[in-house]
Design a protein around this motif. Structure first.
Motif, mmCIF file in Angstrom:
data_model
loop_
_atom_site.group_PDB
_atom_site.id
_atom_site.type_symbol
_atom_site.label_atom_id
_atom_site.label_comp_id
_atom_site.label_asym_id
_atom_site.label_seq_id
_atom_site.Cartn_x
_atom_site.Cartn_y
_atom_site.Cartn_z
ATOM 1 N N LYS A 172 -5.994 0.162 -0.654
ATOM 2 C CA LYS A 172 -4.924 -0.791 -0.972
ATOM 3 C C LYS A 172 -3.589 -0.255 -0.442
ATOM 4 O O LYS A 172 -2.812 -0.978 0.161
ATOM 5 N N LYS A 173 -3.384 1.039 -0.658
ATOM 6 C CA LYS A 173 -2.132 1.657 -0.223
ATOM 7 C C LYS A 173 -2.021 1.597 1.302
ATOM 8 O O LYS A 173 -0.958 1.293 1.848
ATOM 9 N N MET A 174 -3.108 1.874 1.981
ATOM 10 C CA MET A 174 -3.073 1.867 3.440
ATOM 11 C C MET A 174 -2.782 0.469 3.963
ATOM 12 O O MET A 174 -2.048 0.288 4.911
ATOM 13 N N GLN A 175 -3.379 -0.534 3.298
ATOM 14 C CA GLN A 175 -3.153 -1.896 3.756
ATOM 15 C C GLN A 175 -1.682 -2.267 3.594
ATOM 16 O O GLN A 175 -1.074 -2.858 4.480
ATOM 17 N N GLN A 176 -1.093 -1.848 2.472
ATOM 18 C CA GLN A 176 0.281 -2.234 2.206
ATOM 19 C C GLN A 176 1.283 -1.400 2.997
ATOM 20 O O GLN A 176 2.213 -1.917 3.587
ATOM 21 N N GLU A 177 1.061 -0.080 3.039
ATOM 22 C CA GLU A 177 2.086 0.773 3.639
ATOM 23 C C GLU A 177 1.930 0.925 5.145
ATOM 24 O O GLU A 177 2.900 1.121 5.862
ATOM 25 N N LEU A 178 0.690 0.897 5.620
ATOM 26 C CA LEU A 178 0.484 1.076 7.056
ATOM 27 C C LEU A 178 0.278 -0.259 7.766
ATOM 28 O O LEU A 178 -0.006 -0.304 8.955
ATOM 29 N N ASN A 179 0.425 -1.359 7.007
ATOM 30 C CA ASN A 179 0.270 -2.699 7.575
ATOM 31 C C ASN A 179 -1.042 -2.895 8.326
ATOM 32 O O ASN A 179 -1.070 -3.509 9.389
ATOM 33 N N MET A 180 -2.113 -2.324 7.774
ATOM 34 C CA MET A 180 -3.392 -2.475 8.453
ATOM 35 C C MET A 180 -4.155 -3.656 7.861
ATOM 36 O O MET A 180 -3.881 -4.092 6.758
ATOM 37 N N THR A 181 -5.124 -4.131 8.630
ATOM 38 C CA THR A 181 -6.095 -5.062 8.070
ATOM 39 C C THR A 181 -7.258 -4.217 7.581
ATOM 40 O O THR A 181 -7.768 -3.386 8.321
ATOM 41 N N ILE A 182 -7.648 -4.398 6.328
ATOM 42 C CA ILE A 182 -8.778 -3.640 5.808
ATOM 43 C C ILE A 182 -9.910 -4.617 5.515
ATOM 44 O O ILE A 182 -9.707 -5.639 4.861
ATOM 45 N N ILE A 183 -11.086 -4.302 6.026
ATOM 46 C CA ILE A 183 -12.254 -5.115 5.730
ATOM 47 C C ILE A 183 -13.266 -4.211 5.068
ATOM 48 O O ILE A 183 -13.637 -3.183 5.635
ATOM 49 N N LEU A 184 -13.663 -4.540 3.840
ATOM 50 C CA LEU A 184 -14.681 -3.682 3.261
ATOM 51 C C LEU A 184 -15.932 -4.451 2.912
ATOM 52 O O LEU A 184 -15.886 -5.590 2.479
ATOM 53 N N VAL A 185 -17.037 -3.799 3.191
ATOM 54 C CA VAL A 185 -18.334 -4.401 2.957
ATOM 55 C C VAL A 185 -18.848 -3.849 1.640
ATOM 56 O O VAL A 185 -18.795 -2.639 1.427
ATOM 57 N N ASP A 239 -15.890 -4.795 -8.298
ATOM 58 C CA ASP A 239 -15.017 -3.837 -7.619
ATOM 59 C C ASP A 239 -14.085 -4.554 -6.667
ATOM 60 O O ASP A 239 -12.892 -4.313 -6.618
ATOM 61 N N VAL A 240 -14.670 -5.460 -5.908
ATOM 62 C CA VAL A 240 -13.927 -6.105 -4.844
ATOM 63 C C VAL A 240 -12.867 -7.054 -5.398
ATOM 64 O O VAL A 240 -11.752 -7.113 -4.909
ATOM 65 N N ALA A 241 -13.224 -7.770 -6.487
ATOM 66 C CA ALA A 241 -12.320 -8.776 -7.038
ATOM 67 C C ALA A 241 -10.957 -8.201 -7.388
ATOM 68 O O ALA A 241 -9.938 -8.871 -7.276
ATOM 69 N N ASN A 242 -10.949 -6.946 -7.791
ATOM 70 C CA ASN A 242 -9.690 -6.343 -8.217
ATOM 71 C C ASN A 242 -8.758 -6.012 -7.058
ATOM 72 O O ASN A 242 -7.590 -5.745 -7.262
ATOM 73 N N TYR A 243 -9.268 -5.960 -5.852
ATOM 74 C CA TYR A 243 -8.449 -5.445 -4.763
ATOM 75 C C TYR A 243 -8.178 -6.419 -3.617
ATOM 76 O O TYR A 243 -7.068 -6.481 -3.110
ATOM 77 N N VAL A 244 -9.176 -7.165 -3.197
ATOM 78 C CA VAL A 244 -9.007 -7.917 -1.956
ATOM 79 C C VAL A 244 -8.300 -9.255 -2.160
ATOM 80 O O VAL A 244 -8.208 -9.753 -3.274
ATOM 81 N N ASP A 292 -3.641 -10.731 10.754
ATOM 82 C CA ASP A 292 -2.957 -9.469 10.494
ATOM 83 C C ASP A 292 -2.865 -9.156 9.013
ATOM 84 O O ASP A 292 -2.661 -10.060 8.202
ATOM 85 N N ASN A 293 -2.983 -7.879 8.714
ATOM 86 C CA ASN A 293 -2.669 -7.386 7.379
ATOM 87 C C ASN A 293 -3.450 -8.064 6.244
ATOM 88 O O ASN A 293 -2.945 -8.210 5.147
ATOM 89 N N GLU A 294 -4.674 -8.467 6.521
ATOM 90 C CA GLU A 294 -5.498 -9.028 5.447
ATOM 91 C C GLU A 294 -6.243 -7.901 4.730
ATOM 92 O O GLU A 294 -6.387 -6.803 5.261
ATOM 93 N N PHE A 295 -6.694 -8.198 3.514
ATOM 94 C CA PHE A 295 -7.576 -7.265 2.807
ATOM 95 C C PHE A 295 -8.809 -8.088 2.417
ATOM 96 O O PHE A 295 -8.749 -8.927 1.538
ATOM 97 N N ILE A 296 -9.876 -7.871 3.170
ATOM 98 C CA ILE A 296 -11.042 -8.741 3.052
ATOM 99 C C ILE A 296 -12.239 -7.983 2.476
ATOM 100 O O ILE A 296 -12.472 -6.832 2.831
#
Lengths: 285, 271, 283
Positions: C187-200, C206-211, C32-36
Motif C-alpha cells: 500500500k505504501k509503495m503504491q501511494q508513495e512511489l506512484n506505482m501500479t500494484i497488481i496482486l494475485v 485480505d484483498v478487500a482491505n487494501y485494493v 496508472d497508480n491502480e491497486f488491483i
C-alpha cells in the motif's frame, strides 16, 4: 486420560560460529507445559518461530528436549527403546505436501508406514483401503501424487498416517501452503477423524478460524505458552490477541469493536449466527 | 522441452504389461537391449520390431505418448545419423566432398543406428511407463538381493532410486519456475558464449540446489516420522511373486533372444 | 503507464492431448497508480494472466499494448518491458542465490545494463523502500527469516524500478503478522512511489482491505471487475466459483434479511461497525 503430557519442556538450539565455538543459545521451547486428553481436538496457535513446530516434533520424538519431561501415550520420549512405538502412536503430518509423499502412486504411499511397521501384506491392503476412504481419496488411489491439488496431497499424507493406526495425529501447519478450498478439505478431513474415529488431533496453525471448533487452544510465542483455554475464552481476549499480532476472525473482531462502541453484546462471539442473535436482541431493547 | 522426459513417469493403465512382475520387465529390457545391439541383418530387426510393437500394443498406452520421450534426444539422433551417414567408409561411394562421403555401408549404418536408438528409447520408456518406480525398485532390490551378502547396501540404493524418480518431475517444475523468476529479473539464459552461458546458470543452479537440500531434509524427517529405519523388518504392500503369466513371459523373452540371434546367423544381411 | 489487453487467449499445451484454454478472450485496461487484486481459485488462469503482462508467456491470440505499443511487435524491446513491469513470483525467496542480500538485489538492475554506481544506488533504494534493516544488507540471504527473505526478493524486483509491480500470492506461507507487513508495504509503495500494484490472491478478506479494484477470474475468463463493494454484491456468484466474500458481507446480508437496516455493501470491519451502529440508532 492424558495422551500427551509435557512438563516444563525446554529445547535449546546452540548456535556455533565458524570455529565451532558456542556463539549463542536460543530457547525454542521455554518451560512449556501442555496436556492433551485422549480423543480431544487441541489447537496450538502462534507465529512462525513461536516454537509451535518445535513442540510438535518433540511429540513424535524427532527432537529431544534439553530438559523437562514429555510423556506420549505413557512412554517417555527420552527412552530410545520407545521411539518407534511413540512414532506409531503419534503420527505426524507436515506443512509441505510435496516433501512428505515418498511413493509415486497414492496407494503405495499410504502403504509406506504400515510397511515400515512390518504389517502383514493383507492387513496393509485393508488399512490402505480404509484410510483412503476416511479422507475421501479412494478414487485417486492409482494416481501420481504430482497430479493432485495441494489439498488432495495433504489428504493423502493424512491417510498415510491413519494407515499406521495411531492414537493421535499431529498436524504441523498442514494448511499453510494451500488455497481456501484445499484448507477446507483438510480441516474437514481432520475433524472427521477426530469425531468419527476418535483419534486425538493436535493441530498446529496460524489460522484462527481453523481453531474455532477445537476443544482446547494453546497460544505460543517466543517458545512460551502465553494463553490457553477453550476457543471462546481465547477469542474473548481480542485486545490481547491483537497485541500479539494474531489474526482475529472478522466476526469476532466486529463483535468486539461493537461492544467497545457501547453495544451490549457478550464476549467471545465466534460465529455469524451468534452475532446476529446478539444484535437482534440489542435492537429489540 | 524438459517436460517431455518420459523416463521415470508412470502411465496408469490396466494391461497385461502393467501387471507383469517388475523382475520380468527388467529382465526383458535387458534382453531387449542385448538383442537390439547384437542383432545382425534385416530379419533380426523385423523380429525386434514385431516384439516391440506387440509390447506397445499390449500395454494399451497411446503410441504417441511413448514417442514423446524421443523429442529430448532429437539432437543426439541427428548427430548420430549425420556422423554415420557422412563419415563411414564403404564399398560403393555414391557422393563425396572432402572427407564427407555417402557410401552404401554409411547409409545402412545410419539407418540401423537411428533405428536402434529410437527403439532403445521406446523400449526403456515403455518399461518405466508401465512400472511404477516403487515396483521398479522392488524388482531391482529383489533381483540384486544376493549382492547384499557381500555388503552392498541394495535396499538403500533401491530406496534412493525410487525417491529420485519421484522427485524428478518436481524438480523439473521447480527449474521452470526459478528460470521464469530470474528472467523476470532480466536474466538471460540463451545468449553469449559457453563460458558466459555457464556463468549465467548460477542464478538458476544455486536456488535449485538450496531447494533440493531443503526438500531432502524435510523428506528424511517425514520418513523418520513414519517409522522408516532402513533396517530389516519391513513388510511389503505389493510383495513380488511370480504368476503364470510371468513364467510365460520369461519363455517368450528367451525364445525372442534365441530367434534374433539365430536370424543373425542364418540371414546376416545386409551388413 | 497503461496496459491494455485486447482479446487475449492462451492455449496451454497446444497440440498435446491435454490442451487447455488457460485464458479466454481477456480484454482489460489497467491505468496508472491502480491497486488491483486478481482473485480466483487455483487453475482459474490468474497466474497465467500475470505472466502475459511482462511477456514471459506469449498469447496464442490477441494483443497486449503497453503505453500504446504492441508488445508482440517484432522490434519491441522485451528487456525494457521486463524492467517496466516487475513480476514477483509465488515464494519469491526461492530465487535468491547471491552470497549477500545486497548483491542479490543488484542482480536485476545489473541485467538492465546500468553502470555499477546506479546499480548500487538502486539496490540501496529498493532495500530501503521495503523496510529492510541496514545492518543485515551484507548478511547471507539464506540466514534470514521467511518474512525478511520475501522482502529481499521483492526488493530484487523493485530495484529494476518498474512502473507496474505484479505479485503472485505475495503472502503465501507467511503468518498473519508477516502478511500484514507485506500488505502495508505494498500500500505504501503504491501511494508513495506512484506505482501500479497488481496482486494475485485467493483470499478475499485480505484483498478487500487494501485494493481499489478487484478482478475475479474463473476458468480463464474475467467474471467480475470493479470496486470491492461492487464485486462483493455478487457474493452468491462468487460462492459458485468456489470463492467466498468476506464474512462481513454475509453478516450484513443476513442482518438485512432480519429487518435490520444495514448497508449490505460494507466489506470491512470498520464499515460494518459504522453501518450497524447507525442502524441501531447508536450514532
Amino acid at each position: 486420560m492424558n495422551i500427551i503430557k509435557a512438563i516444563n519442556l525446554v529445547h535449546e538450539y546452540i548456535k556455533r560460529d565458524e570455529d565451532n565455538n558456542v556463539s549463542g543459545i536460543t530457547k525454542a521451547l521455554d518451560d512449556v507445559s501442555i496436556e492433551v486428553k485422549e480423543g480431544d481436538f487441541v489447537a496450538i496457535l502462534g507465529h512462525n518461530g513461536s516454537g509451535k513446530s518445535t513442540f510438535a516434533k518433540h511429540i513424535n520424538a524427532l527432537l529431544s528436549p534439553t530438559s523437562g519431561t514429555l510423556i506420549v501415550d505413557g512412554k517417555d520420549v527420552l527412552d530410545p527403546t520407545k521411539t518407534l512405538e511413540i512414532r506409531k502412536q503419534a503420527g505426524m503430518v507436515f506443512q509441505n505436501p510435496d516433501n512428505q509423499i515418498i511413493a509415486s502412486v497414492v496407494e503405495e504411499d499410504v502403504g509406506f508406514g504400515p510397511e515400515n511397521l512390518g504389517v502383514q501384506t493383507e492387513e496393509i491392503w485393508k488399512r490402505v483401503e480404509k484410510s483412503l476412504k476416511t479422507v475421501g481419496m479412494t478414487a485417486y488411489r492409482h494416481h501420481s501424487p504430482n497430479k493432485l491439488s495441494g489439498g488432495q496431497k495433504q489428504r493423502v499424507a493424512i491417510a498415510g498416517v491413519v494407515a499406521m493406526e495411531p492414537k493421535c495425529i499431529i498436524l504441523d501447519e498442514p494448511t499453510a501452503m494451500l488455497d481456501p478450498n484445499g484448507r477446507k478439505e483438510v480441516i474437514e478431513a481432520i475433524t472427521e477423524l477426530n469425531k468419527k474415529k476418535n483419534i486425538t488431533v493436535i493441530l498446529i496453525t496460524h489460522y484462527m478460524e481453523e481453531v474455532i471448533n477445537a476443544d482446547f487452544v494453546y497460544v505460543m510465542e517466543s517458545g512460551k505458552v502465553i494463553m490457553k483455554g477453550v476457543p471462546r475464552e481465547i477469542f474473548s481476549q481480542v485486545e490481547e490477541l491483537k497485541k500479539h499480532r494474531l489474526d482475529v476472525p472478522q466476526i469476532t473482531l466486529l463483535a468486539h469493536e461493537l461492544k467497545k462502541s457501547g453495544l451490549d453484546i457478550p464476549d467471545g462471539i465466534l460465529t455469524r449466527e451468534e452475532l446476529i442473535n446478539a444484535l437482534l436482541k440489542v435492537s429489540q431493547q | 522441452m524438459i517436460r517431455d522426459i518420459t523416463i521415470g513417469q508412470y502411465y496408469p493403465m490396466d494391461s497385461i504389461i502393467h501387471k507383469l512382475d517388475p523382475r520380468v520387465k527388467l529382465f526383458a529390457t535387458l534382453i531387449y537391449i542385448i538383442a537390439l545391439f547384437s542383432c545382425k541383418g534385416i530379419v533380426g530387426l523385423i523380429v525386434i520390431t514385431f516384439f516391440l510393437a506387440t509390447a506397445v500394443k499390449l500395454s494399451k498406452i497411446p503410441f504417441l505418448y511413448i514417442t514423446k520421450g524421443l523429442k529430448t534426444i532429437v539432437m543426439l539422433l541427428l548427430v548420430t545419423t549425420i556422423f554415420n551417414l557422412f563419415l563411414t567408409p564403404g564399398k560403393v561411394t555414391f557422393w563425396h566432398y572432402g572427407i564427407l562421403k555417402i557410401t552404401d555401408v554409411g547409409i545402412t549404418n545410419a539407418v540401423v543406428m537411428t533405428v536402434r536408438l529410437i527403439y532403445l528409447i521406446i523400449g526403456t520408456s515403455l518399461m518405466s511407463l508401465t512400472t511404477t518406480p516403487n515396483q521398479l525398485t522392488d524388482g531391482l532390490e529383489k533381483s540384486l538381493s544376493p549382492l547384499s551378502k557381500i555388503h552392498v547396501p541394495v535396499h538403500a540404493i533401491a530406496m534412493m532410486m525410487s525417491i529420485a524418480l519421484r522427485f524428478i518431475p518436481i524438480l523439473v517444475e521447480e527449474t521452470d519456475k526459478i528460470m521464469k523468476a530470474q528472467m523476470a529479473r532480466g536474466a538471460d539464459f540463451e545468449s553469449g558464449n559457453i563460458i558466459k552461458r555457464a556463468k549465467n546458470m548460477i542464478p538458476l543452479l544455486v536456488p535449485l540446489m538450496v531447494s533440493a537440500f531443503r526438500r531432502a531434509d524435510e523428506l528424511a524427517m517425514a520418513m523418520e516420522a513414519r517409522c522408516y529405519t532402513a533396517t530389516e523388518g519391513r513388510s511389503k504392500m505389493k510383495p513380488l511373486h511370480y504368476e503364470k503369466r510371468d513364467k510365460i513371459a520369461y519363455v517368450i523373452i528367451i525364445s525372442f533372444l534365441v530367434i534374433v540371434v539365430a536370424a543373425g546367423i542364418v540371414i546376416p544381411y545386409p551388413q | 503507464m497503461s496496459i491494455i489487453l485486447d482479446k487475449v487467449s492462451y492455449l496451454y499445451g497446444q497440440g498435446t492431448s491435454y490442451e487447455i484454454m488457460a485464458l479466454k478472450d481477456i480484454s482489460l485496461k489497467i491505468d496508472d497508480n491502480e491497486f488491483i487484486g486478481i482473485i480466483g481459485h487455483t487453475g482459474s488462469g490468474k497466474s497465467t494472466l500475470t505472466q502475459h503482462l511482462n511477456g514471459l508467456i506469449k498469447a496464442t491470440s490477441g494483443h497486449i499494448y503497453v503505453d500504446g505499443e504492441d508488445i508482440y511487435d517484432d522490434d519491441y524491446d522485451m528487456k525494457k518491458l521486463r524492467g517496466n513491469v516487475g513480476l514477483v513470483f509465488q515464494y519469491p525467496e526461492h530465487q535468491l542465490f547471491e552470497t549477500t542480500v545486497f548483491d542479490d538485489v543488484c542482480f536485476g538492475p545489473k541485467n538492465q545494463g546500468l553502470d555499477k554506481k546506479t546499480v548500487e544506488l538502486r539496490a540501496f533504494e529498493a532495500l530501503y523502500n521495503v523496510g529492510f534493516p541496514e545492518e543485515l544488507f551484507y548478511s547471507s540471504p539464506f540466514e534470514l527469516s521467511g518474512g525478511q527473505k520475501r522482502r529481499v526478493a521483492i526488493a530484487g524486483v523493485l530495484a529494476m524500478k518498474p512502473k507496474v509491480l505484479i505479485l503472485d500470492e505475495p503472502t503465501a506461507g507467511l503468518d498473519p503478522a508477516g502478511r500484514d507487513e507485506i500488505f502495508d508495504l505494498l500500500k505504501k509503495m503504491q501511494q508513495e512511489l506512484n506505482m501500479t500494484i497488481i496482486l494475485v490472491s485467493h483470499s478475499m478478506e485480505d484483498v478487500a482491505n487494501y485494493v481499489n479494484r478487484i478482478i475475479v477470474m474463473d476458468k480463464g475468463q474475467i467474471m467480475l471487475d470493479g470496486k470491492p463493494r461492487e464485486v462483493f454484491k455478487y457474493y452468491r456468484e462468487l460462492e459458485k466459483m468456489g470463492l467466498a466474500a468476506p464474512q462481513v458481507t454475509y453478516l450484513m446480508h443476513e442482518l438485512r434479511e432480519r429487518n435490520l437496516d444495514v448497508d449490505v455493501d460494507a466489506t470491512t470491519v470498520e464499515e460494518a461497525k459504522i453501518s450497524i451502529l447507525k442502524a441501531l440508532g447508536e450514532i
